[in-house]
Design an enzyme around this catalytic site. Structure first.
Site, PDB file in Angstrom:
ATOM      1  N   SER A   1       0.853  -1.190   0.000  1.00 22.85           N
ATOM      2  CA  SER A   1       0.000   0.000   0.000  1.00 22.85           C
ATOM      3  C   SER A   1       0.887   1.236   0.000  1.00 22.85           C
ATOM      4  O   SER A   1       2.015   1.208   0.513  1.00 22.85           O
ATOM      5  CB  SER A   1      -0.893   0.015   1.249  1.00 22.85           C
ATOM      6  OG  SER A   1      -1.509   1.284   1.432  1.00 22.85           O
TER       7      SER A   1
ATOM      8  N   TYR B   1      -1.312  -0.310  10.533  1.00 20.22           N
ATOM      9  CA  TYR B   1      -1.459  -0.734   9.140  1.00 20.22           C
ATOM     10  C   TYR B   1      -0.269  -0.259   8.315  1.00 20.22           C
ATOM     11  O   TYR B   1       0.336  -1.025   7.547  1.00 20.22           O
ATOM     12  CB  TYR B   1      -2.755  -0.174   8.565  1.00 20.22           C
ATOM     13  CG  TYR B   1      -2.956  -0.449   7.086  1.00 20.22           C
ATOM     14  CD1 TYR B   1      -3.423  -1.685   6.655  1.00 20.22           C
ATOM     15  CD2 TYR B   1      -2.705   0.531   6.130  1.00 20.22           C
ATOM     16  CE1 TYR B   1      -3.624  -1.940   5.301  1.00 20.22           C
ATOM     17  CE2 TYR B   1      -2.898   0.286   4.778  1.00 20.22           C
ATOM     18  CZ  TYR B   1      -3.354  -0.949   4.368  1.00 20.22           C
ATOM     19  OH  TYR B   1      -3.550  -1.204   3.029  1.00 20.22           O
TER      20      TYR B   1
END
Length: 265
Positions: free
Chosen positions: A149, A162
Site C-alpha cells: 500500500s 497498518y
C-alpha cells in the site's frame, strides 16, 4: 532478431496461488491471471465465497480452484501447502494479497489491533513465502508478488499499525528478492492508493472524504481493481524477468503530488 512477444507477455501454463482471492483486488488478480492463461488456486476465509467463485470460473472453463484458509493460522497454512503440493509438483507464482485494516488513530489503537494487523498483513506473507519456497524453487522461474500500500511509503492517515505492516512488507520484499535470487525467485510488491473495493467503499461514499482523496490524486479519480491486477500480472510474466526487489505504486500520481500552485485556479 526474432522476439517471441506472445510468450513473454503471457502467463500460459503458470501455476499460481492467490491469497484473499474472492473480493476486491484479489478477485481481480485471479480473473486477470486466468485470462492470461494461468491455472489459479485461490484462498479466503469464506467458504461460500470460494464455492461461488470456483463455480463461476469453471462455468467459463477456466482452470480455477480454491479452498478456505485463514493464512494467519499455522495449521491451516500447512493444510494449504499439502493440498497444493498434492495438486502440483511446482508453483510458479504466489500473490500475497490477503490483508485488512482497522483505520484507528494511534492513541485509539490497542495491542490487539497492532498484533492482528502485523500477523495478517506481514506475518502471513513471511510464513507463506517460506512454506512455498521449495515449490517455487522447483519452478526455476518463479515470482512472488506482495500487495502492499502507499501507506507503507508515506502518511495517508489510515492508521500507524497498518502503515507499519505495509512498510515492513515492502522492505521484506527487498530483502527476499536479494536472498532468493539465487533460487530463481523474483520478489516484487505493488502499492495501491485508493481502489474501488468493498474495503474502501464505505469511505469513498462520504462526499467530503472522496473530494479530499481526489484533490490529492493527479489522475482525478480512484483506481479500479483491474488496474492493480494488471501490474501484478506483469510482475509475474517473463516480460518482467529482470525486475526484482521493486515496489510499483498504482496511485494515479498520488505519491508524486507534493504541492501544486495551480490547484483550484
Amino acid at each position: 532478431m526474432s522476439v517471441n512477444t506472445q510468450s513473454r507477455w503471457s502467463l500460459k501454463g503458470k501455476k499460481v496461488l492467490v491469497t484473499g482471492g474472492t473480493r476486491g483486488i484479489g478477485k481481480a488478480i485471479v480473473c486477470e491471471f486466468l485470462e492470461l492463461g494461468a491455472e489459479v488456486f485461490f484462498v479466503s476465509r469464506d467458504k461460500a465465497d470460494i464455492e461461488k467463485e470456483v463455480a463461476s470460473y469453471k462455468s467459463d472453463s477456466f482452470p480455477a480452484s480454491g479452498m478456505t484458509c485463514d493464512v494467519t493460522s499455522g495449521e491451516e497454512r500447512k493444510k494449504l501447502f499439502e493440498t497444493i503440493a498434492k495438486k502440483w509438483k511446482r508453483l510458479d507464482v504466489v500473490v500475497n494479497n490477503a490483508g485488512t485494516n482497522t483505520r484507528r488513530k494511534t492513541l485509539e489503537s490497542d495491542e490487539s489491533d497492532f498484533d492482528n494487523l502485523m500477523k495478517l498483513n506481514l506475518g502471513s506473507v513471511f510464513e507463506i513465502s517460506k512454506l512455498f519456497h521449495p515449490m517455487l524453487k522447483s519452478s526455476g522461474d518463479a515470482a512472488i508478488v506482495n500487495i502492499a500500500s502507499v501507506a507503507g511509503l508515506t502518511s495517508v492517515g489510515t492508521g500507524s499499525p497498518y502503515a507499519a505492516s505495509k512498510a515492513g512488507l515492502i522492505h521484506f520484499t527487498r530483502y527476499l528478492a536479494v536472498e532468493w535470487a539465487k533460487d530463481k525467485i523474483r520478489v516484487n510488491a505493488v502499492a495501491p492508493w485508493y481502489i474501488k473495493t468493498p474495503l474502501t467503499e464505505p469511505l469513498l461514499k462520504k462526499e467530503r472524504y472522496l473530494k479530499s482523496v481526489l484533490d490529492r490524486t493527479p489522475a482525478g479519480r480512484v483506481g479500479e481493481p483491474e488496474e492493480v491486477a494488471s501490474v501484478a500480472a506483469f510482475l509475474a510474466m517473463p516480460a518482467s524477468s529482470y525486475i526484482t526487489g521493486e515496489c510499483i505504486s498504482v496511485d494515479g500520481g498520488f505519491l508524486k503530488y507534493g504541492f501544486s500552485m495551480l490547484q483550484g485556479l
